[in-house]
Design a protein around this motif. Structure first.
Motif, short mmCIF file in Angstrom:
data_model
loop_
_atom_site.label_atom_id
_atom_site.label_comp_id
_atom_site.label_asym_id
_atom_site.label_seq_id
_atom_site.Cartn_x
_atom_site.Cartn_y
_atom_site.Cartn_z
N ALA A 67 0.81 -1.22 0.00
CA ALA A 67 0.00 0.00 0.00
C ALA A 67 0.84 1.26 0.00
CB ALA A 67 -0.94 0.02 1.21
N THR A 68 2.13 1.17 0.28
CA THR A 68 2.96 2.37 0.38
C THR A 68 3.32 2.89 -1.01
OG1 THR A 68 4.98 1.05 0.46
CG2 THR A 68 3.91 1.58 2.57
N GLU A 69 3.42 4.20 -1.09
CA GLU A 69 3.71 4.84 -2.37
C GLU A 69 5.10 4.49 -2.88
OE1 GLU A 69 3.83 9.40 -4.06
OE2 GLU A 69 2.43 8.88 -2.45
N ASP A 70 6.06 4.33 -1.98
CA ASP A 70 7.42 4.00 -2.39
C ASP A 70 7.48 2.63 -3.05
OD1 ASP A 70 8.23 6.41 -1.40
OD2 ASP A 70 8.87 5.61 0.54
N VAL A 71 6.78 1.65 -2.46
CA VAL A 71 6.78 0.30 -3.04
C VAL A 71 6.09 0.30 -4.40
CG1 VAL A 71 5.99 -2.06 -2.71
CG2 VAL A 71 6.88 -0.77 -0.77
N ILE A 72 5.00 1.05 -4.52
CA ILE A 72 4.28 1.11 -5.79
C ILE A 72 5.14 1.73 -6.87
CG2 ILE A 72 2.30 2.12 -6.97
CD1 ILE A 72 0.78 1.89 -4.31
N SER A 73 5.84 2.84 -6.55
CA SER A 73 6.71 3.49 -7.53
C SER A 73 7.87 2.58 -7.92
CB SER A 73 7.24 4.81 -6.96
OG SER A 73 6.18 5.69 -6.67
N ALA A 74 8.47 1.91 -6.92
CA ALA A 74 9.58 1.01 -7.23
C ALA A 74 9.11 -0.16 -8.10
CB ALA A 74 10.20 0.50 -5.92
N ARG A 108 8.73 8.85 -15.57
CA ARG A 108 8.35 10.26 -15.48
C ARG A 108 6.91 10.48 -15.93
NH1 ARG A 108 12.27 14.24 -18.48
NH2 ARG A 108 11.43 13.08 -20.27
N LEU A 109 6.49 9.79 -17.01
CA LEU A 109 5.13 9.97 -17.50
C LEU A 109 4.11 9.46 -16.49
CD1 LEU A 109 5.51 8.98 -21.26
CD2 LEU A 109 5.26 11.26 -20.31
N PHE A 110 4.37 8.31 -15.90
CA PHE A 110 3.41 7.79 -14.91
C PHE A 110 3.43 8.62 -13.63
CE2 PHE A 110 3.27 3.81 -17.41
CZ PHE A 110 1.89 3.63 -17.41
N ARG A 111 4.57 9.18 -13.29
CA ARG A 111 4.60 10.06 -12.13
C ARG A 111 3.76 11.31 -12.38
NH1 ARG A 111 9.56 9.93 -11.59
NH2 ARG A 111 10.15 11.86 -12.67
N GLU A 112 3.86 11.86 -13.58
CA GLU A 112 3.03 13.02 -13.93
C GLU A 112 1.55 12.63 -13.89
OE1 GLU A 112 3.81 16.08 -14.55
OE2 GLU A 112 5.96 16.11 -14.96
N LEU A 165 0.07 10.15 -12.19
CA LEU A 165 -0.39 9.89 -10.83
C LEU A 165 -0.57 11.18 -10.05
CD1 LEU A 165 1.81 6.78 -9.97
CD2 LEU A 165 -0.67 6.81 -10.23
N ASP A 166 0.32 12.15 -10.26
CA ASP A 166 0.21 13.43 -9.55
C ASP A 166 -1.00 14.23 -10.00
OD1 ASP A 166 2.49 12.81 -8.19
OD2 ASP A 166 3.83 14.00 -9.47
N ALA A 167 -1.47 13.98 -11.24
CA ALA A 167 -2.58 14.76 -11.78
C ALA A 167 -3.93 14.11 -11.56
CB ALA A 167 -2.38 14.99 -13.28
N LEU A 168 -3.97 12.93 -10.92
CA LEU A 168 -5.24 12.25 -10.71
C LEU A 168 -6.16 13.09 -9.84
CD1 LEU A 168 -4.25 8.52 -10.12
CD2 LEU A 168 -5.30 9.52 -12.14
N ARG A 169 -7.41 13.20 -10.28
CA ARG A 169 -8.41 13.93 -9.50
C ARG A 169 -8.70 13.19 -8.20
NH1 ARG A 169 -13.60 15.65 -12.75
NH2 ARG A 169 -11.92 16.71 -13.87
N LEU A 221 8.08 17.00 -24.08
CA LEU A 221 7.31 18.01 -23.35
C LEU A 221 5.81 17.82 -23.56
CD1 LEU A 221 7.10 20.59 -21.66
CD2 LEU A 221 7.39 21.91 -23.78
N ILE A 222 5.41 17.57 -24.80
CA ILE A 222 3.99 17.34 -25.09
C ILE A 222 3.48 16.11 -24.34
CG2 ILE A 222 2.37 16.73 -26.91
CD1 ILE A 222 3.99 18.46 -28.82
N ASP A 223 4.30 15.06 -24.29
CA ASP A 223 3.88 13.84 -23.57
C ASP A 223 3.66 14.14 -22.09
OD1 ASP A 223 3.98 12.37 -25.87
OD2 ASP A 223 5.98 11.56 -25.51
N ARG A 224 4.55 14.92 -21.49
CA ARG A 224 4.41 15.23 -20.07
C ARG A 224 3.17 16.08 -19.80
NH1 ARG A 224 9.77 17.54 -17.52
NH2 ARG A 224 8.40 17.39 -15.70
N ILE A 225 2.93 17.06 -20.65
CA ILE A 225 1.73 17.89 -20.47
C ILE A 225 0.47 17.06 -20.68
CG2 ILE A 225 0.48 19.90 -21.33
CD1 ILE A 225 3.15 21.12 -22.11
N ALA A 226 0.49 16.20 -21.69
CA ALA A 226 -0.68 15.36 -21.97
C ALA A 226 -0.94 14.38 -20.83
CB ALA A 226 -0.49 14.60 -23.28
N ALA A 227 0.13 13.86 -20.22
CA ALA A 227 -0.05 12.95 -19.09
C ALA A 227 -0.69 13.66 -17.90
CB ALA A 227 1.30 12.36 -18.67
N ARG A 228 -0.46 14.95 -17.78
CA ARG A 228 -1.00 15.69 -16.63
C ARG A 228 -2.41 16.21 -16.88
NH1 ARG A 228 0.56 17.91 -11.90
NH2 ARG A 228 2.58 16.88 -12.09
#
Length: 538
Positions: free
Chosen positions: A268-275, A328-332, A334-338, A380-387
């Motif tokens: 359930a921890t965010e670190d384990v999920i990211s790793a 990086r794309l999945f981090r963007e 996950l950070d943008a999830l409503r 850059l477009i991929d990162r913006i689109a992921a967010r």
């Protein structure tokens, strides 16, 4: 990575015969537990049925064990059911809610195989070819699935065979039966005809002919069966006997590459999920690299222990071949999830798949500055689109038309970046002012123009959005002829003017048609009704 063996095809068939009533009772139990009402704890033990309107009468559509013990049956009129049990609880059928529940169960079943198909109205097919050994064999896999669904208060029956029809026939009559490859005909020959799931009229016709079991029908010549009951029933019979195959239609297309990680204990921890995502990305890239491919569409699926499945999608403009970019794309994303990625009691499976891949074309990137800049722009477009979403990042392509609102086409920047960079736009001298405004309205807005200033020239003043603008400068007209073959009798010409008012605001207005038409406003003044503002200059 998913590996498909050459072993015989194996299908697991699941059937939830009381899905409508199970769904309602689960909802009632959840409501009672949330309200903590012990006085109503036994309310769900009363006989319950679900009814649907058929032939202008309410009939029993589903029932629970208590109702079945009273002798109630599916298809029985509601009036008869009430006569047998006056205190029975009645619920209205909701096929849409049942379908959503079935889809939720199918999402949960994705953890066992990516090939899951719906068997309407309350069944599922799972293609477990080559993957049953991951769960201890076919019997252990079926036991795991059925036990989990039973714990969730669903009544379920299951069967495994080499064809979907044989598996469905077996599960309808004997729960938990596993038919070995090549033994389909022997397994079903003693079963009653209704286990085939054919139309009632066909079953009655076969019984009148003295055929009571599937083996009785299989012993007759195929042309006799086809002539009397049709080729569709003959095909169904052959598939039940294992003599033909009916491929299932999975709910989701099979990804090109799949990697996954199962956990003995939920995480359930965010670190384990990211790793875990990073480790899966490394495995995925290595698998694609062996075939010279890169990912264009990625999906990360998170399977919770309570059956909830969350999926996150990421698209890319260029084939991705680096682990750091995927991270990086999945981090963007996950950070943008409503709604944050709620692990609940933890995830027991995380899967990363590449649903669309392309062959990577090697280019000289160290010395070509333009290729390097294009790569940075695509990243850059991929990162913006992921967010913010891929549909919100657009580029414009010129179109072969002189109609202003059709002159450009907004398309996804991720998928049309190369076309946008190579597009040729009409050229003009740097010293000349723009002939068209940068901002066009999605739909031209009407303006009020005093009739005295019309018909031939531009208006001296006009009213737009309840504000009056006095025209001090005018350029035009620019006459635009419409595409008469597409207008279907609409006005064929527009006269455009670039006008500026006393405040310095510049408008792009046009008169629809060659001449103004006379109308009267609320005060009785004559106005030209076919003037519009189409855009604003910067």
């Amino acid at each position: 990575m998913s590996v498909f063996s050459a072993s015989p095809r194996r299908i697991l068939s699941l059937w939830l015969p009381r899905l409508p009533i199970d769904r309602i009772r689960r909802k009632l139990r959840a409501t009672l537990s949330n309200e903590a009402a012990p006085a109503d704890a036994n309310a769900n033990d009363d006989p319950s049925i679900v009814v649907v309107k058929q032939n202008n009468a309410l009939q029993v559509y589903a029932l629970d064990d208590a109702a079945a013990r009273l002798g109630l049956e599916i298809g029985q009129p509601l009036a008869n059911a009430r006569a047998i049990c006056p205190h029975i609880k009645v619920f209205d059928a909701d096929p849409a809610a049942d379908f959503r529940t079935l889809n939720d169960i199918a999402d949960w079943c994705d953890r066992f195989t990516p090939l899951v198909a719906l068997d309407a109205p309350h069944g599922l097919f799972l293609d477990i070819t080559g993957c049953a050994h991951l769960f201890g064999g076919e019997a252990a896999l079926m036991q795991t699935i059925c036990a989990a669904l039973t714990r969730q208060d669903f009544v379920v029956s299951a069967g495994i065979a080499g064809t979907s029809v044989c598996a469905r026939t077996i599960r309808n009559h004997a729960h938990g039966r596993i038919v070995a490859a090549g033994e389909e005909a022997e397994a079903v020959q003693s079963l009653p005809l209704f286990a085939l799931g054919a139309d009632d009229a066909i079953i009655r016709g076969l019984r009148r002919a003295g055929l009571k079991t599937i083996g009785d029908v299989a012993s007759r010549e195929r042309h006799e069966i086809t002539a009397r009951f049709g080729a569709r029933f003959t095909t169904l019979l052959e598939q039940a006997l294992g003599q033909g195959d009916a491929p299932i239609s999975p709910r989701k297309p099979l990804p090109d590459y799949i990697v996954e990680k199962r956990f003995p204990e939920p995480v359930a921890t965010e670190d384990v999920i990211s790793a875990t995502l990073s480790a899966l990305a490394k495995m995925l890239v290595a698998a694609m690299d062996r075939q010279g491919k890169g990912a264009r569409s990625l999906e990360a699926s998170f399977f919770r222990t309570d059956g909830v499945v969350r999926a996150i999608f990421v698209d890319t403009g260029l084939p991705v071949t680096k682990v750091a970019i995927i991270d990086r794309l999945f981090r963007e994303r996950l950070d943008a999830l409503r709604d944050p990625l709620d692990p609940g009691f933890g995830f027991d499976l995380i899967r990363l798949s590449a649903s669309r891949t392309e062959i990577v074309v090697q280019q000289q990137r160290d010395l070509d500055v333009h290729v390097h800049d294009s790569d940075e722009l695509a990243a850059l477009i991929d990162r913006i689109a992921a967010r913010i979403g891929g549909k919100r990042v657009a580029v414009y392509l010129p179109q072969d038309t002189h109609i202003p609102e059709r002159a450009v086409l907004a398309v996804s920047a991720q998928h049309h970046l190369n076309a946008a960079t190579q597009a040729k736009w009409p050229e003009r001298a740097a010293s000349e002012p723009p002939l068209r405004p940068l901002r066009l309205f999605e739909k031209p807005e009407p303006i009020k123009v005093p009739f005295a200033t019309v018909p031939d020239g531009p208006p001296h003043h006009f009213t737009w959005r309840r504000a009056t603008h006095v025209v001090v400068r005018v350029e035009g007209p620019e006459r635009v002829a419409m595409e008469w073959w597409k207008q279907d009798g609409a006005t064929l010409t527009r006269d455009y003017f670039r006008v500026e008012d006393e405040a310095g605001l510049r408008f792009w207005i046009y008169r629809d048609g060659l001449y103004g038409s006379e109308l009267a406003d609320a005060k009785g003044n004559q106005v030209a009704a076919n003037w519009f503002v189409h855009g604003l200059f910067a």
